[in-house]
Design a protein around this motif. Structure first.
Motif, PDB file in Angstrom:
ATOM      1  N   SER A 300       0.722  -1.233  -0.003  1.00  0.00           N
ATOM      2  CA  SER A 300      -0.019  -0.096  -0.133  1.00  0.00           C
ATOM      3  C   SER A 300       0.835   1.435   0.018  1.00  0.00           C
ATOM      4  O   SER A 300       0.192   2.273  -0.289  1.00  0.00           O
ATOM      5  N   GLN A 301       1.984   1.100   0.221  1.00  0.00           N
ATOM      6  CA  GLN A 301       2.921   2.108   0.238  1.00  0.00           C
ATOM      7  C   GLN A 301       3.703   2.528  -1.489  1.00  0.00           C
ATOM      8  O   GLN A 301       4.504   3.326  -1.433  1.00  0.00           O
ATOM      9  N   GLY A 302       3.124   1.723  -2.136  1.00  0.00           N
ATOM     10  CA  GLY A 302       3.525   1.786  -3.740  1.00  0.00           C
ATOM     11  C   GLY A 302       4.730   0.992  -3.926  1.00  0.00           C
ATOM     12  O   GLY A 302       5.289   1.186  -4.985  1.00  0.00           O
ATOM     13  N   VAL A 303       5.206   0.338  -3.179  1.00  0.00           N
ATOM     14  CA  VAL A 303       6.345  -0.652  -3.609  1.00  0.00           C
ATOM     15  C   VAL A 303       5.947  -2.152  -2.868  1.00  0.00           C
ATOM     16  O   VAL A 303       5.508  -2.253  -1.861  1.00  0.00           O
ATOM     17  N   SER A 304       5.971  -3.020  -3.884  1.00  0.00           N
ATOM     18  CA  SER A 304       5.664  -4.477  -3.772  1.00  0.00           C
ATOM     19  C   SER A 304       7.047  -5.305  -3.306  1.00  0.00           C
ATOM     20  O   SER A 304       7.974  -5.002  -3.655  1.00  0.00           O
ATOM     21  N   ARG A 305       6.430  -6.618  -2.919  1.00  0.00           N
ATOM     22  CA  ARG A 305       7.570  -7.594  -2.802  1.00  0.00           C
ATOM     23  C   ARG A 305       8.266  -7.662  -4.012  1.00  0.00           C
ATOM     24  O   ARG A 305       9.574  -7.948  -3.907  1.00  0.00           O
ATOM     25  N   GLU A 306       7.582  -7.972  -5.233  1.00  0.00           N
ATOM     26  CA  GLU A 306       8.139  -8.061  -6.500  1.00  0.00           C
ATOM     27  C   GLU A 306       8.941  -7.096  -6.888  1.00  0.00           C
ATOM     28  O   GLU A 306      10.052  -7.110  -7.356  1.00  0.00           O
ATOM     29  N   ASP A 307       8.666  -5.727  -6.732  1.00  0.00           N
ATOM     30  CA  ASP A 307       9.481  -4.661  -7.119  1.00  0.00           C
ATOM     31  C   ASP A 307      10.909  -4.758  -6.428  1.00  0.00           C
ATOM     32  O   ASP A 307      11.921  -4.525  -6.848  1.00  0.00           O
ATOM     33  N   ILE A 308      10.864  -5.220  -5.099  1.00  0.00           N
ATOM     34  CA  ILE A 308      12.211  -5.212  -4.318  1.00  0.00           C
ATOM     35  C   ILE A 308      13.324  -6.231  -4.703  1.00  0.00           C
ATOM     36  O   ILE A 308      14.195  -6.167  -5.007  1.00  0.00           O
ATOM     37  N   ARG A 309      12.382  -7.508  -5.125  1.00  0.00           N
ATOM     38  CA  ARG A 309      13.073  -8.699  -5.578  1.00  0.00           C
ATOM     39  C   ARG A 309      13.688  -8.296  -7.060  1.00  0.00           C
ATOM     40  O   ARG A 309      14.857  -8.617  -7.096  1.00  0.00           O
ATOM     41  N   LEU A 310      13.061  -7.873  -7.845  1.00  0.00           N
ATOM     42  CA  LEU A 310      13.427  -7.199  -9.242  1.00  0.00           C
ATOM     43  C   LEU A 310      14.746  -6.197  -9.091  1.00  0.00           C
ATOM     44  O   LEU A 310      15.808  -6.503  -9.789  1.00  0.00           O
ATOM     45  N   ALA A 311      14.485  -5.358  -8.151  1.00  0.00           N
ATOM     46  CA  ALA A 311      15.472  -4.444  -7.904  1.00  0.00           C
ATOM     47  C   ALA A 311      16.925  -5.070  -7.627  1.00  0.00           C
ATOM     48  O   ALA A 311      18.052  -4.878  -7.967  1.00  0.00           O
ATOM     49  N   LEU A 312      16.695  -6.020  -6.578  1.00  0.00           N
ATOM     50  CA  LEU A 312      17.706  -6.639  -6.174  1.00  0.00           C
ATOM     51  C   LEU A 312      18.580  -7.550  -7.262  1.00  0.00           C
ATOM     52  O   LEU A 312      19.764  -7.596  -7.326  1.00  0.00           O
ATOM     53  N   GLU A 313      17.615  -8.012  -7.908  1.00  0.00           N
ATOM     54  CA  GLU A 313      18.148  -9.038  -8.996  1.00  0.00           C
ATOM     55  C   GLU A 313      19.077  -8.320 -10.137  1.00  0.00           C
ATOM     56  O   GLU A 313      19.838  -8.547 -10.564  1.00  0.00           O
ATOM     57  N   GLN A 314      18.472  -6.755 -10.237  1.00  0.00           N
ATOM     58  CA  GLN A 314      19.374  -5.834 -11.250  1.00  0.00           C
ATOM     59  C   GLN A 314      20.560  -5.680 -10.733  1.00  0.00           C
ATOM     60  O   GLN A 314      21.580  -5.322 -11.318  1.00  0.00           O
ATOM     61  N   GLU A 315      20.620  -5.736  -9.504  1.00  0.00           N
ATOM     62  CA  GLU A 315      21.961  -5.520  -8.719  1.00  0.00           C
ATOM     63  C   GLU A 315      22.752  -6.687  -8.295  1.00  0.00           C
ATOM     64  O   GLU A 315      23.941  -6.636  -7.630  1.00  0.00           O
ATOM     65  N   ASN A 316      22.339  -7.789  -8.985  1.00  0.00           N
ATOM     66  CA  ASN A 316      22.926  -9.184  -8.879  1.00  0.00           C
ATOM     67  C   ASN A 316      23.004  -9.676  -7.435  1.00  0.00           C
ATOM     68  O   ASN A 316      23.869 -10.269  -6.887  1.00  0.00           O
ATOM     69  N   ILE A 317      21.824  -9.525  -6.794  1.00  0.00           N
ATOM     70  CA  ILE A 317      21.626 -10.030  -5.555  1.00  0.00           C
ATOM     71  C   ILE A 317      20.496 -10.755  -5.567  1.00  0.00           C
ATOM     72  O   ILE A 317      19.349 -10.268  -6.080  1.00  0.00           O
ATOM     73  N   GLU A 318      20.765 -12.148  -4.866  1.00  0.00           N
ATOM     74  CA  GLU A 318      19.636 -13.269  -5.171  1.00  0.00           C
ATOM     75  C   GLU A 318      18.897 -13.042  -3.865  1.00  0.00           C
ATOM     76  O   GLU A 318      19.016 -12.962  -2.733  1.00  0.00           O
ATOM     77  N   SER A 319      17.411 -12.957  -4.212  1.00  0.00           N
ATOM     78  CA  SER A 319      16.482 -12.897  -3.056  1.00  0.00           C
ATOM     79  C   SER A 319      15.260 -13.703  -3.632  1.00  0.00           C
ATOM     80  O   SER A 319      15.364 -14.143  -4.891  1.00  0.00           O
ATOM     81  N   ARG A 320      14.161 -14.215  -2.644  1.00  0.00           N
ATOM     82  CA  ARG A 320      13.241 -15.129  -3.189  1.00  0.00           C
ATOM     83  C   ARG A 320      12.033 -15.094  -2.443  1.00  0.00           C
ATOM     84  O   ARG A 320      12.195 -14.422  -1.382  1.00  0.00           O
ATOM     85  N   PRO A 321      10.736 -15.070  -3.235  1.00  0.00           N
ATOM     86  CA  PRO A 321       9.711 -15.254  -2.496  1.00  0.00           C
ATOM     87  C   PRO A 321       9.434 -16.003  -1.413  1.00  0.00           C
ATOM     88  O   PRO A 321      10.261 -17.327  -1.359  1.00  0.00           O
ATOM     89  N   LEU A 322       8.651 -16.155  -0.180  1.00  0.00           N
ATOM     90  CA  LEU A 322       8.409 -17.164   0.553  1.00  0.00           C
ATOM     91  C   LEU A 322       7.929 -18.438  -0.161  1.00  0.00           C
ATOM     92  O   LEU A 322       7.479 -18.063  -1.191  1.00  0.00           O
ATOM     93  N   TRP A 323       7.813 -19.505   0.550  1.00  0.00           N
ATOM     94  CA  TRP A 323       7.442 -20.618  -0.106  1.00  0.00           C
ATOM     95  C   TRP A 323       6.150 -20.702  -0.526  1.00  0.00           C
ATOM     96  O   TRP A 323       5.284 -20.075   0.054  1.00  0.00           O
TER      97      TRP A 323
END
Length: 377
Positions: A300-323
């Motif tokens: 609701s603040q305008g940034v989603s889980r997926e926004d963060i995951r993709l931003a990290l991926e662009q910086e060559n940082i691995e993250s993953r959604p929960l199971w």
């Protein structure tokens, strides 16, 4: 491109190579060998509670053997936590049984005792008493084991504890992996300690462990020739893998502290972002090894889980959604499910951050800077 930051990479100490060299020098490569016996003793000594241990090829193999020894067969039902990795549920299908999935509760994200009771009562009304309950300690956080064990004992249903992610965690001072009739551990490459690949079956019933070792070595009868009266499996751990594990046990408590330090760092440095919520230990009864540091993101603040995951991926940082919950998986689409939407919400909002015990301060700063930049935009 910045250097890769992995979600949870292996972290070797100083004794692993020495142990492996000893295995090579003595030609104890496989099968089995003294390091397997030693690794089983090390694990039993660490866990306490009078447990016995069988070192196996994977946590999945351990869970499969547990269900076999509990007599799970085609047509049976086994209750399983929905929010988990598929390896918690697949062995149920190996036996031709049906998984009955139970949703999570908000505090620990693990199996809800209330929904567990509801599921058992409903299965009994349908004439199907579950043969076992598989409870999982997600990301190292203890489930509500006192309530879950009380329900299981009242209905006389054995509990298999999936502690694959939880070695070094405690509930009310008792180590996870020592509550159920049997429990399983994993030493996959991303776990808090690793044998490169491997797992273990744990029980304070020595007969279970002896039978597991027998079944895991192709169920070979005591005879000078190859004779088999039971179906067996090639599930034992090699001496080389166990040699690595013995070295990893030397640094287990240090690895727990390093993982918990990662969590504390993220919690402190990201506290300025109200949209990010951490999975805190509910009270002093719970002690998590913090295998992975996990967060929920309020979009609701305008940034989603997926926004963060993709931003990290662009910086060559691995993250993953929960199971992704098992009741949402196509392969289990027809399985019974008892829930209230908790695991769906956690999956939609949840993210696992890089959590390796070998992370540097610079790497953790890179992760946090990237997340903060998402909200600054």
């Amino acid at each position: 491109m910045n250097p890769k930051i992995w979600l949870s990479s292996p972290h070797m100490g100083t004794n692993e190579f020495k142990n492996v060299k000893e295995a090579f020098d003595t030609n104890w490569i496989a099968p089995l060998g003294p390091h397997v016996d030693g690794f089983e003793r090390d694990l039993a000594d660490f866990l306490g509670e009078g447990v016995h241990v069988a070192a196996l090829s994977s946590g999945t193999a351990a869970l499969h053997l547990a269900l076999i020894m509990l007599g799970v067969k085609a047509g049976d039902e086994v209750i399983c936590q929905s929010m988990t990795f598929s390896a918690s549920a697949n062995p149920i299908a190996y036996q031709g049984a049906t998984p009955v999935f139970v949703d999570s509760e908000d505090r620990t994200w693990n199996m809800s005792p209330d929904l567990l009771e509801l599921a058992i009562q409903d299965r009994l009304r349908n004439g199907k008493k579950p043969k076992a309950i598989i409870v999982v300690h997600l990301y190292g956080m203890p489930a509500e084991m006192d309530r879950i064990m009380a329900i299981a004992d009242r209905h006389e249903i054995p509990v298999v504890e999936d502690a694959a992610e939880a070695l070094g965690s405690f509930f009310k001072g008792q180590k996870l992996g020592t509550f159920g009739a049997m429990s399983i551990l994993s030493f996959n490459g991303n776990k808090i300690i690793t044998t490169s690949g491997g797992g273990a079956l744990v029980s304070n019933n020595e007969a279970y462990i002896k039978q597991a070792r027998f079944l895991a070595t192709q169920a070979r009868d005591a005879a000078p020739h190859y004779q088999h009266s039971h179906i067996g499996y090639n599930y034992r751990m090699s001496n080389v893998c166990a040699a690595i594990g013995r070295g990893q046990m030397d640094v287990l408590l240090e690895r727990v502290q390093q993982r918990r330090a990662n969590y504390s760092f993220y919690q402190e440095t990201l506290a300025v972002i109200p949209a990010i919520q951490f999975s805190e230990e509910p009270n002093g009864d719970y002690y998590s090894n913090r295998w992975l540091s996990t967060v929920l993101v309020d979009d609701s603040q305008g940034v989603s889980r997926e926004d963060i995951r993709l931003a990290l991926e662009q910086e060559n940082i691995e993250s993953r959604p929960l199971w992704k919950p098992m009741h949402l998986q196509p392969v289990f689409a027809n399985a019974p499910y008892y829930g209230n939407g908790t695991s769906e919400r956690l999956f939609d909002q949840g993210l696992c951050l890089p959590s390796g015990s070998n992370m540097t301060d610079e790497e953790r700063e890179r992760v946090v800077s990237c997340i903060k930049a998402c909200f600054a935009r």
